[in-house]
Design a protein around this motif. Structure first.
Motif, PDB file in Angstrom:
ATOM      1  N   VAL A 121       0.962  -1.300  -0.060  1.00 19.59           N
ATOM      2  CA  VAL A 121       0.115  -0.081   0.071  1.00 19.59           C
ATOM      3  C   VAL A 121       0.831   1.238   0.018  1.00 19.59           C
ATOM      4  O   VAL A 121       1.716   1.175   0.671  1.00 19.59           O
ATOM      5  CB  VAL A 121      -0.987   0.026   1.051  1.00 19.59           C
ATOM      6  N   GLU A 122       0.612   2.281  -0.703  1.00 23.64           N
ATOM      7  CA  GLU A 122       1.183   3.498  -0.793  1.00 23.64           C
ATOM      8  C   GLU A 122       1.136   4.273   0.433  1.00 23.64           C
ATOM      9  O   GLU A 122      -0.048   5.118   0.434  1.00 23.64           O
ATOM     10  CB  GLU A 122       0.974   4.032  -2.263  1.00 23.64           C
ATOM     11  N   LEU A 123       1.823   4.315   1.407  1.00 24.39           N
ATOM     12  CA  LEU A 123       1.488   5.007   2.715  1.00 24.39           C
ATOM     13  C   LEU A 123       2.392   6.285   2.377  1.00 24.39           C
ATOM     14  O   LEU A 123       3.117   6.680   1.598  1.00 24.39           O
ATOM     15  CB  LEU A 123       2.325   4.225   3.640  1.00 24.39           C
ATOM     16  N   ASN A 124       2.022   7.336   3.306  1.00 22.31           N
ATOM     17  CA  ASN A 124       2.668   8.744   3.066  1.00 22.31           C
ATOM     18  C   ASN A 124       2.876   8.911   4.455  1.00 22.31           C
ATOM     19  O   ASN A 124       2.921   8.150   5.522  1.00 22.31           O
ATOM     20  CB  ASN A 124       1.818   9.600   2.228  1.00 22.31           C
ATOM     21  N   HIS A 125       2.632  10.465   4.780  1.00 24.13           N
ATOM     22  CA  HIS A 125       3.338  10.895   6.045  1.00 24.13           C
ATOM     23  C   HIS A 125       2.198  10.838   7.015  1.00 24.13           C
ATOM     24  O   HIS A 125       2.056  10.633   8.452  1.00 24.13           O
ATOM     25  CB  HIS A 125       3.559  12.528   5.876  1.00 24.13           C
ATOM     26  N   GLU A 126       0.970  10.434   6.575  1.00 19.85           N
ATOM     27  CA  GLU A 126      -0.546  10.249   7.380  1.00 19.85           C
ATOM     28  C   GLU A 126      -0.281   8.908   8.208  1.00 19.85           C
ATOM     29  O   GLU A 126      -0.001   7.962   7.617  1.00 19.85           O
ATOM     30  CB  GLU A 126      -1.489  10.341   6.415  1.00 19.85           C
ATOM     31  N   ALA A 127      -0.686   9.029   9.418  1.00 21.44           N
ATOM     32  CA  ALA A 127      -0.609   7.872  10.217  1.00 21.44           C
ATOM     33  C   ALA A 127      -1.762   7.130   9.981  1.00 21.44           C
ATOM     34  O   ALA A 127      -2.780   7.825   9.762  1.00 21.44           O
ATOM     35  CB  ALA A 127      -0.590   8.213  11.640  1.00 21.44           C
ATOM     36  N   VAL A 128      -1.933   5.849   9.732  1.00 19.41           N
ATOM     37  CA  VAL A 128      -3.019   4.838   9.392  1.00 19.41           C
ATOM     38  C   VAL A 128      -3.034   3.677  10.449  1.00 19.41           C
ATOM     39  O   VAL A 128      -1.829   3.449  11.153  1.00 19.41           O
ATOM     40  CB  VAL A 128      -2.968   4.327   7.930  1.00 19.41           C
ATOM     41  N   ALA A 129      -3.977   3.078  10.481  1.00 18.42           N
ATOM     42  CA  ALA A 129      -3.904   1.721  11.325  1.00 18.42           C
ATOM     43  C   ALA A 129      -4.097   0.643  10.232  1.00 18.42           C
ATOM     44  O   ALA A 129      -4.738   0.687   9.457  1.00 18.42           O
ATOM     45  CB  ALA A 129      -5.436   1.869  11.870  1.00 18.42           C
ATOM     46  N   ILE A 130      -3.213  -0.314  10.762  1.00 19.17           N
ATOM     47  CA  ILE A 130      -3.209  -1.462   9.932  1.00 19.17           C
ATOM     48  C   ILE A 130      -3.475  -2.639  11.011  1.00 19.17           C
ATOM     49  O   ILE A 130      -2.952  -2.898  12.027  1.00 19.17           O
ATOM     50  CB  ILE A 130      -1.565  -1.837   9.373  1.00 19.17           C
ATOM     51  N   LEU A 131      -4.529  -3.540  10.301  1.00 24.61           N
ATOM     52  CA  LEU A 131      -5.155  -4.514  11.156  1.00 24.61           C
ATOM     53  C   LEU A 131      -4.912  -5.944  10.307  1.00 24.61           C
ATOM     54  O   LEU A 131      -5.324  -5.780   9.217  1.00 24.61           O
ATOM     55  CB  LEU A 131      -6.722  -4.199  11.213  1.00 24.61           C
ATOM     56  N   ASP A 132      -4.415  -6.642  11.182  1.00 24.45           N
ATOM     57  CA  ASP A 132      -4.337  -8.325  10.635  1.00 24.45           C
ATOM     58  C   ASP A 132      -5.209  -9.130  11.710  1.00 24.45           C
ATOM     59  O   ASP A 132      -5.118  -9.239  12.807  1.00 24.45           O
ATOM     60  CB  ASP A 132      -2.989  -8.678  10.745  1.00 24.45           C
ATOM     61  N   ILE A 133      -6.548  -9.482  11.148  1.00 26.83           N
ATOM     62  CA  ILE A 133      -7.197 -10.248  11.865  1.00 26.83           C
ATOM     63  C   ILE A 133      -6.808 -11.780  11.845  1.00 26.83           C
ATOM     64  O   ILE A 133      -6.929 -12.334  10.682  1.00 26.83           O
ATOM     65  CB  ILE A 133      -8.716 -10.298  11.050  1.00 26.83           C
ATOM     66  N   GLY A 134      -6.496 -12.447  12.630  1.00 29.71           N
ATOM     67  CA  GLY A 134      -6.054 -13.866  12.966  1.00 29.71           C
ATOM     68  C   GLY A 134      -7.260 -14.747  13.771  1.00 29.71           C
ATOM     69  O   GLY A 134      -8.126 -14.244  14.186  1.00 29.71           O
ATOM     70  N   GLY A 135      -6.873 -15.912  13.525  1.00 36.25           N
ATOM     71  CA  GLY A 135      -7.801 -16.920  14.313  1.00 36.25           C
ATOM     72  C   GLY A 135      -7.458 -16.898  15.845  1.00 36.25           C
ATOM     73  O   GLY A 135      -8.174 -16.836  16.501  1.00 36.25           O
ATOM     74  N   GLY A 136      -6.071 -16.505  16.230  1.00 37.86           N
ATOM     75  CA  GLY A 136      -5.795 -16.541  17.611  1.00 37.86           C
ATOM     76  C   GLY A 136      -5.487 -15.383  18.119  1.00 37.86           C
ATOM     77  O   GLY A 136      -5.960 -14.967  19.264  1.00 37.86           O
ATOM     78  N   SER A 137      -4.806 -14.361  17.423  1.00 39.77           N
ATOM     79  CA  SER A 137      -4.649 -12.969  17.842  1.00 39.77           C
ATOM     80  C   SER A 137      -4.936 -11.752  16.571  1.00 39.77           C
ATOM     81  O   SER A 137      -4.941 -12.168  15.431  1.00 39.77           O
ATOM     82  CB  SER A 137      -3.320 -12.729  18.251  1.00 39.77           C
TER      83      SER A 137
END
Length: 323
Positions: free
Chosen positions: A127-143
């Motif tokens: 993903v083309e990130l820039n200076h703006e803060a974003v939230a990245i979420l990885d949904i797993g089975g355990g965590s």
């Protein structure tokens, strides 16, 4: 210039993911193969901190196939990363030794923080990130790993033991889920996540990027429904909030059998998709996100890029020392 091939395996709680890539120094890696295996390593034992005999057998079956694929592609190296269900299981290290001895693979049991770092590295390359803060979420089975970051640095990260297999086995909801079931999950998430919403507010985060997993399923269902990709890179996909909320309601009202017949549905996520959708909806509503994206890269791609960088640095150091 020497070309190398490597197999990277993500030993997730719900699925094992295999990636085979080819790379040479100074060039972007070429991904030759991807496959996933619904091993459900956490099923039946995750909340008791154990890996069941049935789950071990499913894991071995998956490794039989992955080994064959790695050999077909002449991968010279195999690396693997074990996540939540394995790191929290009393017999997790025993399971890892069994797999390493039988399949000649190096497995690293990683912490939630290390997992978050690899997810960030993978997502940053998709993903083309820039200076703006974003939230990245990885949904797993355990965590679930959540990272607040921009293109240069990580501001905040945390791994929550709130994976979909854990939640599903903890709440054992009806099929379809009742309003009471949904409320119980929502209230539990509210109790568990206050520090996350404080961090999101502190960094003024308005964009949520979901890496792989459940977000892939949202993407595939939307594409099967004729959704347009809006000219973004193939590794990045925008999910309009109105489309997310529409699909969320469909999931809430659906039975297991109905989800099995949905176009674009990943068979490995049929059981977990409703709880995953509740989790995403909870975050979107509570944090007030205005944009939602899917990243096709996650942990295994992050591990690949990390491996390449380490090897490139080693080579550079070796060349420098000879001068």
């Amino acid at each position: 210039m020497q070309t190398k091939r490597i197999s990277v395996i993500d030993l997730g709680t719900n699925t094992f993911n295999l990636l085979v890539a080819e790379w040479s120094e100074g060039k972007h890696p070429n991904i030759l193969h991807r496959s996933k295996y619904p091993t459900k390593i956490g099923k039946g034992g995750i909340n008791q901190n154990k890996i069941t005999d049935e789950a071990i057998q499913r894991a071995k079956n998956a490794f039989d196939e992955m080994n064959c694929i790695s050999e077909e592609y002449n991968a010279s190296e195999k690396i693997a990363f074990a996540t939540s269900a394995i790191r929290s299981a009393a017999n997790g290290e025993e399971f890892v030794r069994l797999i390493e001895e039988n399949y000649q693979v190096n497995i690293e049991i990683i912490s939630g923080e290390r997992e978050a770092d690899l997810i960030y590295t993978g997502t940053k390359n998709a993903v083309e990130l820039n200076h703006e803060a974003v939230a990245i979420l990885d949904i797993g089975g355990g965590s679930n790993e959540i990272i607040i970051a921009n293109n240069e640095k990580v501001f905040w990260k945390k791994s929550y033991p709130l994976g979909m297999t854990r939640l599903l086995e903890m709440f054992a909801p009806s099929d379809p889920m009742t309003k009471g079931d949904i409320t119980k999950v929502d209230e539990y998430l509210k109790e568990q996540l206050p520090d996350l919403f404080e961090a999101l507010d502190l960094h003024n985060v308005k964009t949520l990027i979901g890496s792989s997993g459940s977000f892939d399923t949202f993407k595939q269902i939307l594409l099967a429904d004729g959704y347009q990709t809006n000219g973004l890179p193939e590794s990045q996909f925008e999910i309009k909030l109105k489309d997310f909320f529409r699909l969320h309601q469909i999931f809430l009202n659906s039975s297991l059998e109905e989800r099995k017949t949905m176009k674009g549905m990943d068979p490995a996520r049929v059981e977990l998709m409703v709880v995953a959708s509740i989790f995403i909806n909870h975050l979107v509503k509570e944090a007030g996100f205005s944009k939602l994206y899917q990243s096709s890269y996650a942990l295994k791609e992050g591990a690949l890029f990390e491996h390449i960088e380490k090897n490139t640095n080693k080579t550079a150091t070796a060349v420098e020392s000879k001068k």
